[in-house]
Every structure is written in C-alpha cells, then in structure tokens.
Scaffold this motif. Sequence first.
Motif, PDB file in Angstrom:
ATOM      1  N   ILE A   1      -5.841   8.239  18.891  1.00 47.26           N
ATOM      2  CA  ILE A   1      -6.673   8.395  20.089  1.00 47.26           C
ATOM      3  C   ILE A   1      -7.478   9.698  20.013  1.00 47.26           C
ATOM      4  CG2 ILE A   1      -6.573   8.916  22.570  1.00 47.26           C
ATOM      5  CD1 ILE A   1      -4.521   6.767  22.863  1.00 47.26           C
TER       6      ILE A   1
ATOM      7  N   GLU B   1     -11.406   9.986  20.286  1.00 50.40           N
ATOM      8  CA  GLU B   1     -12.062  10.852  21.278  1.00 50.40           C
ATOM      9  C   GLU B   1     -13.073  11.770  20.606  1.00 50.40           C
ATOM     10  OE1 GLU B   1     -12.046  10.993  24.514  1.00 50.40           O
ATOM     11  OE2 GLU B   1     -10.354   9.704  25.045  1.00 50.40           O
TER      12      GLU B   1
ATOM     13  N   GLY C   1     -15.542   9.650  22.333  1.00 54.21           N
ATOM     14  CA  GLY C   1     -15.209  10.101  23.681  1.00 54.21           C
ATOM     15  C   GLY C   1     -16.434  10.636  24.402  1.00 54.21           C
TER      16      GLY C   1
ATOM     17  N   VAL D   1     -15.616  16.074  25.589  1.00 53.78           N
ATOM     18  CA  VAL D   1     -14.450  16.048  24.689  1.00 53.78           C
ATOM     19  C   VAL D   1     -14.916  16.151  23.240  1.00 53.78           C
ATOM     20  CG1 VAL D   1     -12.399  14.787  23.965  1.00 53.78           C
ATOM     21  CG2 VAL D   1     -13.172  14.621  26.331  1.00 53.78           C
TER      22      VAL D   1
ATOM     23  N   ALA E   1      -5.118  15.190  23.307  1.00 57.88           N
ATOM     24  CA  ALA E   1      -5.133  13.878  23.945  1.00 57.88           C
ATOM     25  C   ALA E   1      -3.712  13.556  24.382  1.00 57.88           C
ATOM     26  CB  ALA E   1      -5.640  12.827  22.966  1.00 57.88           C
TER      27      ALA E   1
ATOM     28  N   VAL F   1      -7.410  15.688  27.474  1.00 60.98           N
ATOM     29  CA  VAL F   1      -7.941  14.385  27.878  1.00 60.98           C
ATOM     30  C   VAL F   1      -6.785  13.406  28.046  1.00 60.98           C
ATOM     31  CG1 VAL F   1      -8.534  13.816  25.463  1.00 60.98           C
ATOM     32  CG2 VAL F   1      -9.602  12.544  27.312  1.00 60.98           C
TER      33      VAL F   1
ATOM     34  N   ALA G   1      -5.243   9.691  28.499  1.00 63.36           N
ATOM     35  CA  ALA G   1      -5.548   8.291  28.220  1.00 63.36           C
ATOM     36  C   ALA G   1      -4.396   7.409  28.690  1.00 63.36           C
ATOM     37  CB  ALA G   1      -5.767   8.097  26.720  1.00 63.36           C
TER      38      ALA G   1
ATOM     39  N   THR H   1      -5.272   6.159  34.032  1.00 63.97           N
ATOM     40  CA  THR H   1      -6.630   6.690  34.297  1.00 63.97           C
ATOM     41  C   THR H   1      -7.402   5.801  35.268  1.00 63.97           C
ATOM     42  OG1 THR H   1      -7.472   5.598  32.312  1.00 63.97           O
ATOM     43  CG2 THR H   1      -6.873   7.918  32.095  1.00 63.97           C
TER      44      THR H   1
ATOM     45  N   SER I   1      -9.852   9.901  29.780  1.00 65.74           N
ATOM     46  CA  SER I   1     -10.460   9.274  28.611  1.00 65.74           C
ATOM     47  C   SER I   1     -11.474   8.226  29.037  1.00 65.74           C
ATOM     48  CB  SER I   1      -9.363   8.608  27.783  1.00 65.74           C
ATOM     49  OG  SER I   1      -9.939   7.818  26.777  1.00 65.74           O
TER      50      SER I   1
ATOM     51  N   LEU J   1     -12.272   5.928  26.700  1.00 64.76           N
ATOM     52  CA  LEU J   1     -12.130   4.940  25.625  1.00 64.76           C
ATOM     53  C   LEU J   1     -11.787   3.549  26.152  1.00 64.76           C
ATOM     54  CD1 LEU J   1     -10.200   6.952  22.885  1.00 64.76           C
ATOM     55  CD2 LEU J   1     -12.654   6.704  23.194  1.00 64.76           C
TER      56      LEU J   1
ATOM     57  N   PRO K   1      -7.258   2.274  24.600  1.00 63.84           N
ATOM     58  CA  PRO K   1      -7.637   3.430  23.785  1.00 63.84           C
ATOM     59  C   PRO K   1      -6.996   3.435  22.401  1.00 63.84           C
ATOM     60  CG  PRO K   1      -6.135   4.103  25.526  1.00 63.84           C
ATOM     61  CD  PRO K   1      -6.512   2.675  25.803  1.00 63.84           C
TER      62      PRO K   1
END
Length: 398
Positions: free
Chosen positions: A199, A203, A207, A211, A219, A335, A337, A341, A371, A373, A377
């Motif tokens: 991840i 990112e 990301g 980030v 992360a 960040v 994830a 989130t 995040s 993503l 993610p």
Amino acid sequence: MRKIDIRTAKDQVARSDTIRNINKLVVLNYIREFEPTSRAEIARYTALQRSTVSSLVTSLIEEGLVKEVGIGKSSGGRKPMLLELSRDEEAAIGVDITPSMTTIATANLAGEILEKHSFPTFADREKTVSNILRVLEKIKGKLRKNNIQIGVSVPGVVDDVSGVVIYIPFFGWENWKLREELSKRLELPVLVDNDANAIALAESWFGKSEVRGVKSFIAVLVAEGLGTGIFFDGQIYRGNKGAAGEFGHMTIGKQRSDTTCSCGGRYCLEAFVSNKATLNRYNKLAGKAEDDIEKVFDLVLRGDKKALEAVFETVDFLGLGIANLIVGLSPEVVVIAGKITRLWNLIQPTLIEKVSSTIKQKIPTAKITASTLGENPTLLGAISLSLVKKFAKVDLVV
Ligand SMILES: [Zn+2]
C-alpha cells in the motif's frame, strides 16, 4: 547521504547504459506524474538535452510504455505532441491475498484495473495456491506480452530477498516459498511483499499529491488486523528480513483487550485497532453477533449510538498508535487505508485531536490523511509491486 553498500557491489556500479536507463526512468516517471505532457516540457523540467529527451521518448514508445495522444497548445513555437502513459494493454498482474478474499487483477501502466477475479481465501494453503494458479494461468494465456512481473500482497511478514512468506498470523502459515511456487509454474518473475508495504508503494505512485509528493510517510492499514508500511526517504523501509513496520504488535500499556491479536496477544495495538476489535466492541455493546464491518459502519452513518461508541473507541486507540509512530519516526504524512476511511469526515477531528494531545514534545506535526486508493487498497498495492520494475530504480524497492 547514502552509504555505498559494498556487499551489493554488482548492483551498485554504473555500466555503460546506466545513465541512459536512469534518465529513461526519470522521463517515464515525469510522464506518469504530469501527463499529458510534451518532449519540450520534459526537457525544461529535467534540464536534459532536447535531443536526449526525444531519443528516450522514442524508446519508451517502442517499448509500449508511452504513447502520443494528440497536439497540445503552443507556448510560442510549434504546437507540441502530447505524451501519456500507454493504457492500451496489460502491464501488471496483482494478486491480493487477504484473510477473507483473494483478488487477482490485471491493470494497465496507469494502475487502472482491466480484469478482476475474486474468490475466498481458504485456510487450506494448497487449495488457495491452486485457485491462484488456475486464474493466473488463464490470464497468462491471454497476455500479449510476456514481460510482466506478478506482484503479490500478503497479510504477513515477507523476506523480500528470497520471496519467502515468513509468517501469516491469521492462518498460521509459515515459511511459504510463494515466489518460487508461482514463478516456477508460470515462468514469470514474481515479487511478494507485505500488504502495508505494498500500500505504501501504491500511495507513493497513485496516492493523492500530499502523500506521493513527500519523501517520508507511513501507511496504516486498518483491516482484519493492523499493518503499517514505512516509506522512508523515498523507499520502503524493510528492516531485518522485511519485518519492519509490525507496529500492530507493539504493546500499548498494561490494559488487556477483549479481542485477540492475530499473533495471539491481548496487549498489541492490533488487539485494540482492527475491524475485528471494532466488531467485538459493537457486539458486546449491542448484544449482537455481527461479523460484517461494513454493516457496523452503515449503522455509524445512520447515527446508531452503540456503533458510534464502538468505532470511536477504535479511533481513540488508533490515535494513540499513530502518536507513537510520529514520535518514533517523524514522518511528514500518515495515511490511513482500509474500510474505516468511509467514515473519514466523521472520525478525522477526533483522530487528530487524540494524536496531538498524546504527543507532548514539540516535534514537527505530521499531516494525517485518508487514502484515496479506494475500496481495495491492497489490490492496488499488489499491482504496484507488479509495476516496480517498470517505474523504480532497482535499489528503491527490490
Ligand atoms: Zn500481536
């Protein structure tokens, strides 16, 4: 300052094509970051000769990594031809193994998913491997190019050098020669890594700009367990045999959690901060037996008091954990994830307040953000592992 590591001398020396290869990677990464762009813009930004940029772009087009997409606006002279990453074909295969599901997907160079297959992860390792191989063989049969590396994200500790999964606590799987099993059968290169490291890599490429624009971030993946990936000075920090970032197992205080950590402990951060911990809290408060975290988050969004209480207790411990990470590693950004989130607007003020009230010293504050993503993610993490050889200098990740 980076010390020259003489033990890896053959990977450190510059050969006759080293300069060109590095410059080509710089140009490719510039296009990824700023597309659509032009040869003139790349030359201006990198201070490379215009003719060098043209030659590098020609190579990238021939390799199918970049394509011309039309004419841009002129800033004085001739109108420039715009360049973008090629999105036409598969450039990546990601295998995302989580405690509940395994997802296999192909993606193009921009990380956009082209094809996706999901099936439950079986506690029987052989069964899971044969399902993975069955899907990968089908995908391989359809590939137009055979130079794709398979990226695999797993919820456990991985020795990235040997590609051996040292331990996946959720299933108790140990010393799993996953890279060897897949690469022998498929005859494609395979890169295996821990899900939170994957991840962090995703990112750093895909990301949000706050980030991917910094040199150091952490992360934090809140899922069935709790994982952390450390992106430190422009690369993933792995520690001894890839075991760095196991902050989920740091002991916090002497309070015993009602939830068992995946390692069996009751005092680990993960025993307090994970979807499992949130579900346990909610079930205890509401007298229910819910096992789907999404349902608890739905209740939170509808204002259910017990679901809110359960989630905010998790957030309180998450803040405590993040404060410890910031004090120890001083990242620019943390960040978060994972499915939590979804509740970001609701939990962010409390989380930030908990982090800042826990840190007593006057140290630079880290930005805490969610995040981007998406829902999955770790899948984008696996795809990023697959793309490593295309975008990264070898010593950045492998
Ligand atoms: Zn633990």
